[in-house]
Design a protein around this motif. Structure first.
Motif, PDB file in Angstrom:
ATOM      1  N   MET A   1      37.337-134.247 -38.697  1.00 52.45           N
ATOM      2  CA  MET A   1      38.756-133.747 -39.464  1.00 52.45           C
ATOM      3  C   MET A   1      38.369-132.609 -40.244  1.00 52.45           C
ATOM      4  O   MET A   1      39.144-131.620 -40.349  1.00 52.45           O
ATOM      5  CB  MET A   1      39.237-134.881 -40.155  1.00 52.45           C
ATOM      6  CG  MET A   1      40.402-134.809 -40.842  1.00 52.45           C
ATOM      7  SD  MET A   1      41.770-134.853 -39.553  1.00 52.45           S
ATOM      8  CE  MET A   1      43.147-135.457 -40.846  1.00 52.45           C
ATOM      9  N   ASN A   2      37.055-132.933 -40.947  1.00 54.59           N
ATOM     10  CA  ASN A   2      36.641-131.686 -42.023  1.00 54.59           C
ATOM     11  C   ASN A   2      36.236-130.407 -41.317  1.00 54.59           C
ATOM     12  O   ASN A   2      36.660-129.474 -41.945  1.00 54.59           O
ATOM     13  CB  ASN A   2      35.433-131.988 -42.712  1.00 54.59           C
ATOM     14  CG  ASN A   2      35.859-132.620 -44.054  1.00 54.59           C
ATOM     15  OD1 ASN A   2      36.901-132.683 -44.459  1.00 54.59           O
ATOM     16  ND2 ASN A   2      35.027-133.580 -44.442  1.00 54.59           N
ATOM     17  N   LEU A   3      35.974-130.362 -39.933  1.00 51.76           N
ATOM     18  CA  LEU A   3      35.543-129.282 -39.176  1.00 51.76           C
ATOM     19  C   LEU A   3      36.786-128.430 -38.891  1.00 51.76           C
ATOM     20  O   LEU A   3      36.855-127.444 -38.716  1.00 51.76           O
ATOM     21  CB  LEU A   3      34.742-129.700 -37.944  1.00 51.76           C
ATOM     22  CG  LEU A   3      34.201-128.430 -37.162  1.00 51.76           C
ATOM     23  CD1 LEU A   3      33.336-127.663 -37.967  1.00 51.76           C
ATOM     24  CD2 LEU A   3      33.519-129.140 -35.831  1.00 51.76           C
ATOM     25  N   LEU A   4      37.875-129.434 -38.491  1.00 49.75           N
ATOM     26  CA  LEU A   4      39.027-128.751 -38.047  1.00 49.75           C
ATOM     27  C   LEU A   4      39.719-127.804 -39.394  1.00 49.75           C
ATOM     28  O   LEU A   4      40.519-126.985 -39.050  1.00 49.75           O
ATOM     29  CB  LEU A   4      40.143-129.772 -37.471  1.00 49.75           C
ATOM     30  CG  LEU A   4      40.132-130.106 -36.113  1.00 49.75           C
ATOM     31  CD1 LEU A   4      40.820-131.355 -35.889  1.00 49.75           C
ATOM     32  CD2 LEU A   4      40.397-128.849 -35.404  1.00 49.75           C
ATOM     33  N   ILE A   5      39.798-128.757 -40.481  1.00 48.59           N
ATOM     34  CA  ILE A   5      40.308-127.978 -41.712  1.00 48.59           C
ATOM     35  C   ILE A   5      39.593-126.750 -42.006  1.00 48.59           C
ATOM     36  O   ILE A   5      40.122-125.674 -42.446  1.00 48.59           O
ATOM     37  CB  ILE A   5      40.366-129.266 -43.017  1.00 48.59           C
ATOM     38  CG1 ILE A   5      41.148-130.291 -42.504  1.00 48.59           C
ATOM     39  CG2 ILE A   5      40.628-128.285 -44.257  1.00 48.59           C
ATOM     40  CD1 ILE A   5      41.233-131.153 -43.344  1.00 48.59           C
ATOM     41  N   SER A   6      38.253-126.737 -42.104  1.00 50.36           N
ATOM     42  CA  SER A   6      37.493-125.752 -42.342  1.00 50.36           C
ATOM     43  C   SER A   6      37.631-124.463 -41.483  1.00 50.36           C
ATOM     44  O   SER A   6      37.843-123.353 -41.734  1.00 50.36           O
ATOM     45  CB  SER A   6      35.984-126.048 -42.682  1.00 50.36           C
ATOM     46  OG  SER A   6      35.665-126.543 -41.253  1.00 50.36           O
ATOM     47  N   THR A   7      37.732-124.966 -40.124  1.00 48.21           N
ATOM     48  CA  THR A   7      38.135-123.731 -39.097  1.00 48.21           C
ATOM     49  C   THR A   7      39.512-123.227 -39.194  1.00 48.21           C
ATOM     50  O   THR A   7      39.612-122.085 -39.060  1.00 48.21           O
ATOM     51  CB  THR A   7      38.149-124.481 -37.753  1.00 48.21           C
ATOM     52  OG1 THR A   7      36.637-125.044 -37.443  1.00 48.21           O
ATOM     53  CG2 THR A   7      38.213-123.303 -36.702  1.00 48.21           C
ATOM     54  N   GLY A   8      40.581-124.109 -39.763  1.00 41.55           N
ATOM     55  CA  GLY A   8      41.915-123.664 -39.952  1.00 41.55           C
ATOM     56  C   GLY A   8      41.686-122.727 -41.249  1.00 41.55           C
ATOM     57  O   GLY A   8      42.675-121.751 -41.234  1.00 41.55           O
ATOM     58  N   VAL A   9      40.995-123.050 -42.254  1.00 41.80           N
ATOM     59  CA  VAL A   9      40.843-122.247 -43.458  1.00 41.80           C
ATOM     60  C   VAL A   9      40.248-121.139 -43.251  1.00 41.80           C
ATOM     61  O   VAL A   9      40.657-119.937 -43.695  1.00 41.80           O
ATOM     62  CB  VAL A   9      40.168-123.150 -44.604  1.00 41.80           C
ATOM     63  CG1 VAL A   9      39.967-122.324 -45.729  1.00 41.80           C
ATOM     64  CG2 VAL A   9      40.925-124.456 -45.007  1.00 41.80           C
ATOM     65  N   ILE A  10      39.345-120.963 -42.205  1.00 40.39           N
ATOM     66  CA  ILE A  10      38.577-119.674 -41.994  1.00 40.39           C
ATOM     67  C   ILE A  10      39.546-118.896 -41.429  1.00 40.39           C
ATOM     68  O   ILE A  10      39.523-117.576 -41.541  1.00 40.39           O
ATOM     69  CB  ILE A  10      37.285-120.003 -41.364  1.00 40.39           C
ATOM     70  CG1 ILE A  10      36.151-120.466 -42.166  1.00 40.39           C
ATOM     71  CG2 ILE A  10      36.602-118.715 -40.605  1.00 40.39           C
ATOM     72  CD1 ILE A  10      34.912-121.107 -41.422  1.00 40.39           C
ATOM     73  N   ALA A  11      40.269-119.579 -40.223  1.00 36.83           N
ATOM     74  CA  ALA A  11      41.001-118.610 -39.537  1.00 36.83           C
ATOM     75  C   ALA A  11      42.119-118.135 -40.329  1.00 36.83           C
ATOM     76  O   ALA A  11      42.745-116.838 -40.270  1.00 36.83           O
ATOM     77  CB  ALA A  11      41.787-119.413 -38.465  1.00 36.83           C
ATOM     78  N   ALA A  12      42.622-118.848 -41.372  1.00 33.88           N
ATOM     79  CA  ALA A  12      43.712-118.439 -42.258  1.00 33.88           C
ATOM     80  C   ALA A  12      43.359-117.136 -43.099  1.00 33.88           C
ATOM     81  O   ALA A  12      43.988-116.242 -43.506  1.00 33.88           O
ATOM     82  CB  ALA A  12      44.169-119.507 -43.154  1.00 33.88           C
ATOM     83  N   ILE A  13      41.932-117.203 -43.458  1.00 41.21           N
ATOM     84  CA  ILE A  13      41.386-116.282 -44.349  1.00 41.21           C
ATOM     85  C   ILE A  13      41.318-115.177 -43.739  1.00 41.21           C
ATOM     86  O   ILE A  13      41.452-113.943 -44.320  1.00 41.21           O
ATOM     87  CB  ILE A  13      40.109-116.797 -44.907  1.00 41.21           C
ATOM     88  CG1 ILE A  13      40.129-118.101 -45.987  1.00 41.21           C
ATOM     89  CG2 ILE A  13      39.300-115.862 -45.584  1.00 41.21           C
ATOM     90  CD1 ILE A  13      39.015-118.556 -46.576  1.00 41.21           C
TER      91      ILE A  13
END
Length: 196
Positions: free
Chosen positions: A1-13
């Motif tokens: 789950m943390n990996l999905l959140i951090s990938t989503g955050v990176i994509a958003a950034i």
């Protein structure tokens, strides 16, 4: 789950950074285009101001020329009056378009002085008259050169004003099409006849 959140955050950034970069590029381009229009507008005004300087020289010379011709051609008062009147109208013109139109009238009136000189050989031999006419020819040559320069600057300004996407910036700045110096008279467009 943390990996999905951090990938989503990176994509958003990354998306925010790309959008911010595009906005910065668009703003820099807009500022550059606006500055270019300001530069071109000032160049048009400066080149027309230089024409005004030559017109002032010509206007200062005309009264001397008229007085010299008056001594020889008292009955040519109409020609002389037209020169003085054209000069006065040009001095009082307020817009660029009015000055361009009145300048053509002054040029035509000066040509009439040359025709008066043709009628009076002793006038053509007068040293003062010849000196004044030579000065006037030099000023007319300088005016012609400056008009060409002005028209080149106006062409550049008008072209930049009409090209897309700069036309968007030009309309936001409420820039109007600058007028060219043009011949108003069909007579001036005809070939010159030289008679001996």
């Amino acid at each position: 789950m943390n990996l999905l959140i951090s990938t989503g955050v990176i994509a958003a950034i990354v998306i925010v950074a790309v959008v911010a970069l595009l906005i910065i590029i668009a703003l820099c381009w807009g500022i550059s285009a606006r500055n270019n229009f300001v530069r071109l507008r000032n160049q048009c005004e400066e080149s027309f101001s230089t024409i005004d300087i030559y017109l002032k020289k010509r206007f200062d010379l005309i009264p001397n020329l008229v007085e010299t011709v008056k001594g020889y051609a008292k009955h040519e008062c109409e020609t002389l009056t037209s020169v003085v009147n054209a000069r006065s109208r040009n001095v009082t013109a307020s817009t660029t378009a009015e000055k361009i139109a009145e300048d053509a009238q002054v040029s035509n009136a000066i040509k009439n002085i040359n025709m008066v000189a043709e009628k009076y050989p002793e006038l053509k031999a007068n040293a003062n008259f010849m000196d004044l006419m030579n000065q006037l020819k030099a000023i007319e040559s300088q005016l012609a050169d400056q008009r060409r320069y002005y028209n080149a600057v106006v062409k550049n300004f008008n072209t930049q004003r009409e090209l897309f996407p700069k036309s968007v910036i030009a309309s936001m700045m409420h820039l109007e099409k600058a007028p060219y110096f043009q011949l108003d008279s069909e007579e001036e467009r005809k070939n010159v006849q030289v008679k001996f």
